[in-house]
Motif scaffolding. Structure first.
Motif, short mmCIF file in Angstrom:
data_model
loop_
_atom_site.label_atom_id
_atom_site.label_comp_id
_atom_site.label_asym_id
_atom_site.label_seq_id
_atom_site.Cartn_x
_atom_site.Cartn_y
_atom_site.Cartn_z
N GLU A 185 0.40 -1.48 -0.20
CA GLU A 185 -0.22 -0.10 -0.13
C GLU A 185 0.42 1.67 -0.36
N ARG A 186 2.74 1.64 0.70
CA ARG A 186 2.93 2.42 0.31
C ARG A 186 3.66 2.67 -0.31
N MET A 187 3.83 1.88 -1.89
CA MET A 187 4.02 1.73 -2.48
C MET A 187 3.19 1.91 -3.64
N ARG A 188 2.21 2.46 -2.76
CA ARG A 188 1.44 2.47 -4.38
C ARG A 188 0.12 3.78 -4.26
N GLY A 189 1.48 4.74 -2.80
CA GLY A 189 1.45 5.65 -3.16
C GLY A 189 0.07 6.11 -1.53
N LYS A 190 -0.19 5.60 -1.13
CA LYS A 190 -0.42 5.36 0.43
C LYS A 190 -0.27 6.27 1.64
N SER A 235 14.12 -3.70 -12.64
CA SER A 235 12.91 -2.42 -11.89
C SER A 235 11.76 -2.84 -11.46
N THR A 236 10.58 -3.16 -12.17
CA THR A 236 10.05 -4.16 -12.37
C THR A 236 9.89 -5.27 -11.39
N LEU A 237 11.11 -6.12 -11.94
CA LEU A 237 10.65 -7.08 -10.36
C LEU A 237 11.39 -7.18 -8.89
N LEU A 238 12.12 -6.25 -9.12
CA LEU A 238 12.81 -6.11 -7.52
C LEU A 238 11.51 -5.36 -6.76
N ARG A 239 10.26 -4.81 -7.88
CA ARG A 239 9.86 -4.00 -6.70
C ARG A 239 8.89 -4.82 -6.27
N LEU A 240 7.83 -5.38 -7.26
CA LEU A 240 6.52 -6.88 -6.81
C LEU A 240 7.38 -7.33 -6.20
N LEU A 241 9.31 -7.84 -5.78
CA LEU A 241 8.76 -9.17 -4.57
C LEU A 241 9.50 -7.64 -3.34
N GLU A 284 18.35 5.93 -6.64
CA GLU A 284 18.45 7.15 -6.01
C GLU A 284 16.93 6.81 -4.64
N GLY A 285 16.55 7.26 -3.45
CA GLY A 285 16.09 6.46 -2.44
C GLY A 285 16.04 5.04 -2.80
N ALA A 308 9.14 3.70 -3.43
CA ALA A 308 8.89 3.92 -5.03
C ALA A 308 7.87 3.54 -5.36
N ALA A 309 7.54 3.79 -6.86
CA ALA A 309 6.29 3.52 -7.42
C ALA A 309 5.87 2.26 -7.24
#
Length: 859
Positions: free
Chosen positions: A76-81, A738-744, A761-762, A767-768
């Protein structure tokens, strides 16, 4: 960030400490109040986190269930909440007091004065000490030791949770014994009292002799105990003979108030409305009918005693019987006999059991009955369920005490229906857990007992006026002023009185009882969310989005929180409830401290790494039990392999520079990204539905295809700076990484953060969340190429050749659609297989290698 930061040999060791410190320094998981205000309630995701009991150590079940919550919070945090993710510590209650007694070798004696210089006789090794040998200390000294020990436990708990990588906002922490918590708990109770939802009553109470406290229905559990039936003769008052009853509690004969049989039992129908006289004590009692009497149990007729079990309470209440309680709060027979015992013989017999424990009184009564000839038979021992306090060691007794209650729907049909409807208005994960909530709600037999005769907890904020004789005035209560909260009635005087009026005629007496720990824990949304102290925060987070918890406390924590919210706000306290399953040992037995099969998480986390343990936890769906074998934690090992592969794959992908202005132009690259797009859609949908196991499953499956097949297929092209497809491969690899790291990232919190830091960065955790890239591509190309690569590898293996062996000629046969897809990846297949000539022939069925000719040395 530059590739210079990539270590030569990436490793999982040390990542927990490195990134916990970095997250703390950067405030990565802090609840941004300004951002949340700007977004409004819809932009906030709030979690009503379970406050673990600070009385001992965490176990593997905590790791399991808290990871489930954290995975959702990270998504939820990565979804912008703006994620409101607090942590509480459940300090007060009977378990804490028991731990303090066993740790320090002390017990509380409220008659003793405070000793500012007291030093406990033991420090951690007094568990084997008998209660009589524990050093008595004042209530204040005892509470100080409770505070001291829980603070140490909480530090240890926080350290484990940080190692586990919980993305908790550690500035949003509360304790269930703090002044602010006491104020909130007392305020909520006083509002309940004002509305008539809280009340006091003298009633039969389930009582734990060791804890010296009343126990609520939600805290009970049945345990099998050995017992024997004693066949006893009751004498018909008209002298026409005897009626035989069978009982496991002969020691309560002096408390007998009636005999009862089922109204349909023809054997006893002639005796309904008549009376009999009790053996030994010669008290006349009626023979009555009630549907709860079991015709096939014993002789089919039972004696009603006040009180042997919970059925006695029902009979006593519904048949309007007298109360002849003979058992005291210390578990011993009271010194004075009931008024119904009038003869010298009866009083003499009672004197022989007065002051004895239940066990000794039973033995004595059996001797008396045997000597009188009224004991006809003793059955062989058998096993039957007996009520225990879930954290107690001895069977509960029933004594009559004055207690505080809160209405919970047991005797209020409208409230019960409201609680059921509020439960149905929530989303339950899994949905069948709602049925357990409804079954509990519909099965309640009494209101919620919220008072406890203990010391370390939230004081009940009332006093009692005393009459001219120094006795409590029935029905009158002095409540605390709201502005004065928090208060302790044992040390504070009520408004309008002075301290010197305490305990004197015309003065007051303070309530000594404290609230049941659930009466405070039922307010966790209010405690964490700023109810009645920070209205802006409360409006941002309430009702909360998520209540995560174990299935075993649906009847306690979830139900009690629902009651408080219904009474106070007329709504459910959350929109969703996520219920974790149990951890079971290799024999499929639930892990619990009482069974001695609990595994503590520290060693497992240290041995395998946090991401490996988080992977094991996230692999189990909500509501499903998970087996854990500390000697062979297979799923944990798989998780560790995955985390290590993430680091190594990221290092490999990042070794290919992406030229400026690169575009995805190759069909295989586009096919891989199109396949990944569907993974993103499926994983997102699963996370939204609280199915973290499915999200992990689809992501992991693609990740291994990416590593084992796609990376192998394109690495030659990605290395070759002169190949026109190099830029396409390098860019596709980078986009996929980039996508796989965020999915995992929600699951492998540390490995993904480490790999992300090598090129972005960050924090990855802010991240989104990935969206489909929508690059036009045909997933069939990747599927066909992967299948072909497997076939090529198998052909070399069957030829007893190394995978590096060159191939002069290889023939692949498949259906026309597959062959068409393979032509788009022909160059990459030839490169990875070291194939000089590749023939693709259509018209076949399943893809197969028709021929393979290994190259000679000259080729």
């Amino acid at each position: 960030m530059s590739n210079a930061q990539i270590p030569d040999k990436p490793a999982l060791e040390g990542l927990e400490q490195k990134w916990d410190a970095a997250w703390s320094a950067a405030g990565t998981y802090l609840f941004d109040r300004d951002a949340a205000t700007a977004k409004g309630r819809a932009g906030v995701f709030s979690v009503d986190t379970p406050p673990p009991t600070a009385s001992g150590s965490l176990h593997i079940g905590h790791v399991f269930s808290y990871t489930h919550t954290d995975v959702k919070a990270r998504f939820e945090r990565m979804r912008g909440k703006s994620v409101f993710y607090p942590m509480g510590w459940d300090d007060n209650g009977l378990p804490t007091e028991r731990r303090v007694q066993n740790f320090y070798g002390v017990r509380c004696d409220t008659s003793l004065p405070y000793d500012p210089d007291f030093t406990p006789p033991f420090h951690g090794d007094a568990k084997s000490l008998k209660p009589a040998d524990q050093v008595p200390i004042s209530r204040r000294n005892f509470i100080e030791l409770c505070e001291e020990l829980t603070l140490e436990d909480e530090k240890a708990f926080e350290a484990v949770f940080r190692q586990l990588g919980l993305s908790v906002d550690w500035t949003q922490t509360y304790r269930t014994i703090s002044d602010e918590t006491i104020r909130t708990s007392q305020l909520a109770f006083l509002r309940n009292l004002e509305r008539g939802e809280a009340y006091q009553s003298m009633a039969p109470t389930l009582w734990d002799i060791d804890f010296r406290s009343a126990i609520a229905q939600a805290e009970l559990e049945d345990r099998e105990q050995q017992a024997s039936y004693h066949r006893i003769a009751f004498h018909k008052t008209d002298g026409s003979g005897d009626i035989h009853i069978e009982t496991t509690r002969p020691e309560l004969l002096a408390a007998c108030v009636a005999l009862v049989a089922n109204p349909d039992d023809e054997r006893y129908q002639p005796y309904f409305g008549t009376t009999v006289r009790t053996p030994i004590f010669d008290v006349e009692v009626p023979v009555l009918a009630h549907h709860l009497a079991q015709q096939d149990k014993g002789s089919g007729i039972a004696m009603i005693c006040t009180f042997g079990d919970v059925t006695d309470i029902i009979w006593w209440r519904e048949l309007d019987l007298p109360n002849r309680t003979i058992l005291g709060q210390d578990g011993r027979i009271l010194p004075d006999p009931p008024e119904a015992l009038t003869t010298d013989a009866a009083k003499g017999a009672y004197a022989e059991i007065a002051g004895l424990t239940v066990f000794s009184a039973k033995k004595k009564m059996v001797e008396l009955l045997d000597a009188s000839g009224e004991l006809l038979e003793v059955s062989k021992p058998f096993s039957h369920p007996v009520k225990f306090y879930e954290k107690g060691d001895r069977a509960l007794e029933i004594v009559s005490t004055r207690q505080w209650y809160l209405r919970n729907g047991a005797r209020d049909e409208a409230l019960r229906d409201q609680l059921i409807e509020l439960g149905r208005g929530m989303d339950w994960h899994p949905d069948f857990m709602r049925v357990r909530y409804e079954n509990w709600t519909n099965g309640l037999t009494g209101d919620w007992l919220i008072s406890r005769q203990r010391f370390f907890g939230v004081p009940i904020p009332v006093w009692y006026p005393l009459n001219e004789n120094g006795e409590r005035i029935d029905g009158e209560v002095i409540t605390a002023d709201l502005a004065a909260l928090p208060v302790d009635p044992t040390t504070d005087a009520p408004a309008g009185y002075t301290e010197d009026q305490r305990g004197v005629p015309g003065g007051f007496e303070g309530e000594k009882d404290i609230f049941d720990t659930w009466a405070t824990s039922s307010l966790t949304p209010q405690l964490a969310g700023g109810w009645q102290r920070d209205e802006e925060l409360w409006n941002l987070v309430a009702p909360f989005d998520l209540r995560p918890q174990g299935q075993d406390i649906i009847r306690t924590w979830l139900f009690s929180t629902m009651v408080r919210s219904a009474l106070e706000d007329g709504r459910a306290p959350w929109t969703d409830a996520a219920i974790s399953g149990f951890i079971v040992d290799p024999d499929r037995k639930k892990m619990s401290k009482s069974k001695g099969n609990v595994v503590t998480p520290a060693d497992i986390l240290e041995a395998h790494g946090t991401d490996a343990v988080r992977y094991w936890s996230a692999s189990s769906r909500l509501g499903a039990d998970a087996a854990f074998d500390p000697q062979n934690p297979t799923q944990v090992k798989i998780g560790r392999r995955l985390a290590i592969k993430v680091l190594n794959a990221a290092k490999f992908v990042l070794s290919f520079p992406v030229p400026e202005g690169a575009h995805v132009t190759h069909a295989l690259d586009a096919a891989m990204l199109a396949t990944l797009d569907q993974v993103v859609r499926d994983a997102t949908k699963a996370f939204e539905a609280y199915d973290h196991a499915r999200a992990l499953e689809v992501t992991e499956a693609f990740f291994w295809t990416f590593c084992d097949d796609y990376l192998e297929l394109v690495k030659e092209r990605a290395y070759n700076q002169t190949d026109a497809g190099q830029a396409s491969a390098a860019l596709a690899l980078r986009l996929a990484l980039s996508t796989l790291l965020r999915l995992l990232a929600p699951v492998l919190a540390f490995a993904t953060e480490e790999a992300w830091s090598w090129f972005e960065e960050g924090s990855i955790h802010t991240a989104a969340w990935p969206e489909p890239l929508e690059i036009a591509g045909d997933p069939a190309v990747l599927a066909a190429a992967s299948a072909a690569l497997i076939g090529i590898r198998r052909a070399k293996t069957e030829a007893k050749a190394s995978q590096k062996t060159p191939v002069a000629r290889l023939v692949l046969r498949a259906d026309d659609a597959t062959i068409a897809a393979l032509r788009s990846a022909e160059g990459d297949l030839k490169a990875v297989g070291r194939i000089a000539e590749l023939e693709l022939i259509g018209g076949g069925d399943a893809l197969a290698v028709d021929a393979v000719e290994l190259a000679t040395e000259e080729v």
